[in-house]
Design a protein around this motif. Structure first.
Motif, PDB file in Angstrom:
ATOM      1  N   ASN A  36       0.723  -1.173   0.020  1.00 59.85           N
ATOM      2  CA  ASN A  36      -0.103  -0.034   0.078  1.00 59.85           C
ATOM      3  C   ASN A  36       0.893   1.135   0.095  1.00 59.85           C
ATOM      4  O   ASN A  36       0.394   2.379  -0.468  1.00 59.85           O
ATOM      5  CB  ASN A  36      -0.989  -0.135   1.219  1.00 59.85           C
ATOM      6  N   LYS A  37       2.111   1.444   0.703  1.00 60.33           N
ATOM      7  CA  LYS A  37       3.009   2.407   0.572  1.00 60.33           C
ATOM      8  C   LYS A  37       3.453   2.700  -0.708  1.00 60.33           C
ATOM      9  O   LYS A  37       3.595   3.828  -1.021  1.00 60.33           O
ATOM     10  CB  LYS A  37       3.852   2.126   1.719  1.00 60.33           C
ATOM     11  N   ASP A  38       3.974   1.483  -1.266  1.00 61.07           N
ATOM     12  CA  ASP A  38       4.471   1.785  -2.761  1.00 61.07           C
ATOM     13  C   ASP A  38       3.577   1.684  -3.825  1.00 61.07           C
ATOM     14  O   ASP A  38       3.942   2.375  -4.871  1.00 61.07           O
ATOM     15  CB  ASP A  38       5.278   0.333  -2.962  1.00 61.07           C
ATOM     16  N   ALA A  39       2.157   1.823  -3.378  1.00 59.38           N
ATOM     17  CA  ALA A  39       1.116   1.888  -4.419  1.00 59.38           C
ATOM     18  C   ALA A  39       1.267   3.052  -5.274  1.00 59.38           C
ATOM     19  O   ALA A  39       1.018   3.343  -6.475  1.00 59.38           O
ATOM     20  CB  ALA A  39      -0.269   1.448  -3.860  1.00 59.38           C
ATOM     21  N   ALA A  40       1.564   4.143  -4.607  1.00 56.24           N
ATOM     22  CA  ALA A  40       1.633   5.445  -5.069  1.00 56.24           C
ATOM     23  C   ALA A  40       2.533   5.652  -5.793  1.00 56.24           C
ATOM     24  O   ALA A  40       2.430   6.522  -7.073  1.00 56.24           O
ATOM     25  CB  ALA A  40       1.444   6.541  -4.106  1.00 56.24           C
ATOM     26  N   SER A  41       3.660   4.888  -5.701  1.00 55.47           N
ATOM     27  CA  SER A  41       4.783   5.202  -6.701  1.00 55.47           C
ATOM     28  C   SER A  41       4.919   4.101  -7.810  1.00 55.47           C
ATOM     29  O   SER A  41       6.037   4.348  -8.885  1.00 55.47           O
ATOM     30  CB  SER A  41       6.151   5.098  -5.790  1.00 55.47           C
ATOM     31  N   PHE A  42       3.854   3.138  -8.249  1.00 52.28           N
ATOM     32  CA  PHE A  42       4.046   2.491  -9.156  1.00 52.28           C
ATOM     33  C   PHE A  42       3.928   3.100 -10.612  1.00 52.28           C
ATOM     34  O   PHE A  42       2.988   3.986 -10.904  1.00 52.28           O
ATOM     35  CB  PHE A  42       2.718   1.516  -9.092  1.00 52.28           C
ATOM     36  N   ALA A  43       4.922   3.249 -11.384  1.00 53.46           N
ATOM     37  CA  ALA A  43       5.124   3.818 -12.488  1.00 53.46           C
ATOM     38  C   ALA A  43       4.047   3.555 -13.630  1.00 53.46           C
ATOM     39  O   ALA A  43       3.451   4.664 -14.091  1.00 53.46           O
ATOM     40  CB  ALA A  43       6.372   3.659 -13.412  1.00 53.46           C
ATOM     41  N   SER A  44       3.718   2.514 -13.671  1.00 55.43           N
ATOM     42  CA  SER A  44       2.474   1.889 -14.529  1.00 55.43           C
ATOM     43  C   SER A  44       1.103   2.005 -13.939  1.00 55.43           C
ATOM     44  O   SER A  44       0.051   1.314 -14.575  1.00 55.43           O
ATOM     45  CB  SER A  44       2.771   0.744 -15.253  1.00 55.43           C
ATOM     46  N   GLY A  45       1.026   2.676 -12.776  1.00 48.45           N
ATOM     47  CA  GLY A  45      -0.325   2.625 -11.955  1.00 48.45           C
ATOM     48  C   GLY A  45      -0.463   1.356 -11.234  1.00 48.45           C
ATOM     49  O   GLY A  45       0.275   1.113 -10.487  1.00 48.45           O
ATOM     50  N   TYR A  46      -1.599   0.667 -11.483  1.00 48.86           N
ATOM     51  CA  TYR A  46      -1.982  -0.500 -10.470  1.00 48.86           C
ATOM     52  C   TYR A  46      -0.995  -1.565 -10.976  1.00 48.86           C
ATOM     53  O   TYR A  46      -0.666  -1.987 -12.117  1.00 48.86           O
ATOM     54  CB  TYR A  46      -3.268  -0.964 -10.884  1.00 48.86           C
ATOM     55  N   VAL A  47      -0.345  -2.360  -9.853  1.00 46.36           N
ATOM     56  CA  VAL A  47       0.332  -3.530  -9.980  1.00 46.36           C
ATOM     57  C   VAL A  47      -0.131  -4.436  -9.050  1.00 46.36           C
ATOM     58  O   VAL A  47      -0.410  -4.266  -7.855  1.00 46.36           O
ATOM     59  CB  VAL A  47       1.835  -3.301  -9.438  1.00 46.36           C
ATOM     60  N   ALA A  48      -0.529  -5.794  -9.676  1.00 52.76           N
ATOM     61  CA  ALA A  48      -1.166  -6.825  -9.022  1.00 52.76           C
ATOM     62  C   ALA A  48      -0.474  -7.344  -7.647  1.00 52.76           C
ATOM     63  O   ALA A  48       0.667  -7.358  -7.927  1.00 52.76           O
ATOM     64  CB  ALA A  48      -1.602  -7.762 -10.015  1.00 52.76           C
ATOM     65  N   PRO A  49      -1.135  -7.726  -6.847  1.00 54.61           N
ATOM     66  CA  PRO A  49      -0.307  -8.004  -5.434  1.00 54.61           C
ATOM     67  C   PRO A  49       0.456  -9.380  -5.993  1.00 54.61           C
ATOM     68  O   PRO A  49       1.587  -9.576  -5.632  1.00 54.61           O
ATOM     69  CB  PRO A  49      -1.450  -8.708  -4.645  1.00 54.61           C
ATOM     70  N   GLU A  50       0.137 -10.328  -6.956  1.00 49.53           N
ATOM     71  CA  GLU A  50       0.997 -11.417  -7.508  1.00 49.53           C
ATOM     72  C   GLU A  50       2.295 -10.777  -7.992  1.00 49.53           C
ATOM     73  O   GLU A  50       3.180 -11.635  -7.856  1.00 49.53           O
ATOM     74  CB  GLU A  50       0.038 -12.230  -8.441  1.00 49.53           C
ATOM     75  N   LYS A  51       2.324  -9.912  -8.730  1.00 43.16           N
ATOM     76  CA  LYS A  51       3.440  -9.237  -9.354  1.00 43.16           C
ATOM     77  C   LYS A  51       4.358  -8.663  -8.336  1.00 43.16           C
ATOM     78  O   LYS A  51       5.553  -8.757  -8.201  1.00 43.16           O
ATOM     79  CB  LYS A  51       3.293  -8.360 -10.130  1.00 43.16           C
ATOM     80  N   TYR A  52       3.649  -7.987  -7.574  1.00 52.72           N
ATOM     81  CA  TYR A  52       4.432  -7.244  -6.286  1.00 52.72           C
ATOM     82  C   TYR A  52       5.138  -8.166  -5.111  1.00 52.72           C
ATOM     83  O   TYR A  52       6.207  -7.724  -4.874  1.00 52.72           O
ATOM     84  CB  TYR A  52       3.611  -6.135  -5.541  1.00 52.72           C
ATOM     85  N   ALA A  53       4.557  -9.168  -5.237  1.00 52.22           N
ATOM     86  CA  ALA A  53       4.992 -10.333  -4.368  1.00 52.22           C
ATOM     87  C   ALA A  53       6.521 -10.742  -4.728  1.00 52.22           C
ATOM     88  O   ALA A  53       7.330 -11.102  -3.982  1.00 52.22           O
ATOM     89  CB  ALA A  53       4.025 -11.540  -4.114  1.00 52.22           C
ATOM     90  N   GLU A  54       6.501 -10.734  -5.955  1.00 52.14           N
ATOM     91  CA  GLU A  54       7.852 -11.227  -6.623  1.00 52.14           C
ATOM     92  C   GLU A  54       8.877 -10.195  -6.386  1.00 52.14           C
ATOM     93  O   GLU A  54      10.339 -10.597  -6.027  1.00 52.14           O
ATOM     94  CB  GLU A  54       7.914 -11.621  -8.102  1.00 52.14           C
ATOM     95  N   ARG A  55       8.591  -9.066  -6.520  1.00 52.69           N
ATOM     96  CA  ARG A  55       9.648  -7.810  -6.250  1.00 52.69           C
ATOM     97  C   ARG A  55       9.803  -7.757  -4.962  1.00 52.69           C
ATOM     98  O   ARG A  55      10.821  -7.678  -4.280  1.00 52.69           O
ATOM     99  CB  ARG A  55       8.891  -6.585  -6.547  1.00 52.69           C
ATOM    100  N   PHE A  56       8.767  -8.086  -3.881  1.00 54.87           N
ATOM    101  CA  PHE A  56       9.112  -7.942  -2.624  1.00 54.87           C
ATOM    102  C   PHE A  56       9.889  -9.054  -1.860  1.00 54.87           C
ATOM    103  O   PHE A  56      10.635  -8.966  -1.057  1.00 54.87           O
ATOM    104  CB  PHE A  56       7.575  -8.021  -1.748  1.00 54.87           C
ATOM    105  N   ALA A  57       9.661 -10.141  -2.671  1.00 55.01           N
ATOM    106  CA  ALA A  57      10.684 -11.487  -2.378  1.00 55.01           C
ATOM    107  C   ALA A  57      12.139 -10.956  -2.556  1.00 55.01           C
ATOM    108  O   ALA A  57      13.146 -11.419  -1.883  1.00 55.01           O
ATOM    109  CB  ALA A  57      10.329 -12.646  -2.936  1.00 55.01           C
ATOM    110  N   ASP A  58      12.387 -10.413  -3.753  1.00 56.51           N
ATOM    111  CA  ASP A  58      13.558 -10.025  -4.416  1.00 56.51           C
ATOM    112  C   ASP A  58      14.159  -9.151  -3.054  1.00 56.51           C
ATOM    113  O   ASP A  58      15.361  -9.088  -2.800  1.00 56.51           O
ATOM    114  CB  ASP A  58      13.669  -9.317  -5.505  1.00 56.51           C
ATOM    115  N   PHE A  59      13.433  -8.071  -2.663  1.00 52.98           N
ATOM    116  CA  PHE A  59      13.737  -7.040  -1.577  1.00 52.98           C
ATOM    117  C   PHE A  59      14.163  -7.790  -0.445  1.00 52.98           C
ATOM    118  O   PHE A  59      15.128  -7.448   0.054  1.00 52.98           O
ATOM    119  CB  PHE A  59      12.622  -6.060  -1.363  1.00 52.98           C
TER     120      PHE A  59
END
Length: 509
Positions: A36-59
């Protein structure tokens, strides 16, 4: 890996485990905080939780790598995190509603009375030490009375300014807001109209004669709220917001004073009895002794401060459990610091000195850097005469491009009066008026005043020959390439498990 089944049936239904990274659980609430904190900075607007989960795992994998490298154990790192947390917890240990109400009360009082706004003052001031002798005091009073009598007879701005310059320990005018100066000073200054001069009066600092130069209206409450709160706390030596919060916490944690122990402490200055109970724990005279040794004051004031500190210390320990948002804020700050450090080690430090790596990457991906329109790579020569420009152009043809600028400097500009002014680089249409004129056949360019003859030497190119011509792009792309390789390595050597059923409930429970 996607997982489900009996091994995950034990997680809390209130806040289930959403993923495991290197064996560490990540709760749904933590994932939602970041998402929710990063949602405002998503360059392409909405990012599905499933896609964000992979980024978050890398983080999380990068943070884990930083911990494995021991970057979280450095004293400077731990101090940064602790200082950040200390800044955050102030709002949790203060009743902000009480502070705002008190600030509003004071503001309304200021606005209703003579203390509204600000006054710009000049004053004739003599400093008087606290141990001033009677003779010196009488002399100062007599001197100020004499100055005041002179000003009463000579009511001109010039007369007051002359007295300030000659007699005052403070020469410069200044602005005064309420709660900024001693009460005695403010009571006089705010009663005066613009241009009016006071009689001599005392403050704890000395003796004054004040003149109000101008007044300003009261700003809005929102503009002065913070300043009013700070000034009131400074003047009265107490923070009502903290005191109000402590009273709430006493009730929450079952604070119970022991009258016998407290009375003995106040009467004799010491006791081994219980002074009070907080959250089921007894605090005794022995605990008080350790506190009092570092807090010199009267016994009653020491006891009040000991109670307050004990309550606040206990609340401090409980904050992250009571307020998950605080826990995630601190943890995020910590993780971002670790991410910066480990990324610096793994990526940034490799790019800086890795000229060969950048060139190799550029050669391998040369087609990615072709331009849509041709550019001109070469040098622009502005000379004092047509002959000089012709000579310079002919001379440079026999030299490598990287030597052109030095050759101009040493051959044509070595004397007191430079003969050539040169611009070398890669130019797109519109970058340089002379290239546009002579190469791209655009508008005629006006000659330079001191160097009116211009020629060019170079060629049109479809793509850069060297990575340094597009270094910023190459560095960014090379960095991304190294990061992908790093992530691949982390993914290969670590284990990431994501519970897809829990992931479906993100922000929907």
């Amino acid at each position: 890996m996607i997982f489900s089944g009996v091994s995950w049936l034990a997680f809390s239904q209130q806040d289930p485990v959403l993923m495991r990274v290197n064996g560490k659980d990540v709760l749904r609430s933590e994932f939602e905080y970041y998402y929710n904190k990063d949602a405002a900075s998503f360059a392409s607007g909405y990012v599905a939780p499933e896609k964000y989960a992979e980024r978050f795992a890398d983080f999380k994998l990068k943070v884990s790598a930083a911990e494995t490298a021991g970057l979280d154990t450095a004293l400077s790192f731990r101090e940064k995190v602790e200082n950040y947390r200390n800044r955050l917890i102030k709002s949790y240990l203060t009743d902000t509603a009480v502070i705002e109400n008190e600030a509003r009360r004071l503001y309304d009082k200021m606005k209703a009375g003579h203390h509204a706004g600000r006054v710009r003052v000049s004053h004739i001031f003599k400093y008087l030490p606290q141990n001033v002798s009677g003779h010196a005091l009488r002399k100062a009073i007599a001197g100020m009375d004499s100055i005041y009598e002179y000003l009463r007879r000579n009511q001109t701005p010039e007369a007051f300014d002359a007295c300030v310059k000659r007699f005052s320990d403070e020469k410069q005018p200044f602005w005064v807001s309420w709660l900024q100066m001693p009460v005695e000073f403010e009571n006089v200054a705010f009663e005066l109209s613009a241009g009016e001069v006071s009689q001599p009066f005392f403050t704890p600092q000395g003796i004054h004669i004040v003149k109000v130069i101008e007044r300003m209206e009261m700003p809005s409450f929102d503009d002065v709220k913070n300043g009013v709160e700070v000034c009131r706390a400074y003047r009265h030596g107490t923070d009502w917001g903290v005191e109000a919060q402590v009273e709430k916490l006493k009730k929450e944690y079952g604070y119970a004073p022991d009258k016998t122990g407290m009375d003995e402490l106040i009467r004799t200055g010491q006791t081994k009895r219980t002074l009070f109970t907080l959250a089921g724990k007894n605090y005794t005279g022995n605990d008080f002794v350790r506190f009092a040794a570092a807090y010199p004051a009267g016994i009653r004031r020491q006891l009040d401060a000991f109670v307050m500190k004990t309550v606040l210390d206990y609340e401090n320990v409980c904050l992250e459990r009571k307020y998950p948002e605080l826990r995630y804020q601190v943890e995020e700050y910590r993780n971002r610091l670790l991410l910066d450090k480990i990324t610096g080690q793994e990526i940034q430090k490799r790019i800086g000195p890795d000229e060969a790596g950048l060139q190799t990457y550029f050669e391998k991906h040369r087609s990615d850097y072709q331009w849509r329109k041709q550019r001109y790579k070469g040098i622009i020569l502005h000379g004092v005469s047509k002959r000089i420009v012709k000579q310079a152009r002919k001379f440079l043809k026999s030299l490598p491009e990287e030597e052109w600028k030095d050759a101009i400097r040493l051959t044509f500009n070595a004397g007191a009066q430079p003969q050539i002014q040169a611009e070398q680089g890669t130019f797109a249409s519109g970058d340089n008026v002379y290239v546009d004129d002579l190469v791209f056949k655009g508008k005629d360019a006006a000659p330079m005043v001191s160097f009116p003859f211009t020629a060019v030497l170079g060629k049109k190119v479809k793509a850069p020959d060297d990575y340094r011509e597009v270094k910023d792009r190459v560095v960014t792309d090379y960095r991304n390439c190294l990061e992908k390789q790093w992530i691949t390595h982390l993914r290969t050597s670590a284990k990431v498990e994501i519970n897809q059923e829990v992931l479906k409930t993100v922000n929907n429970h």
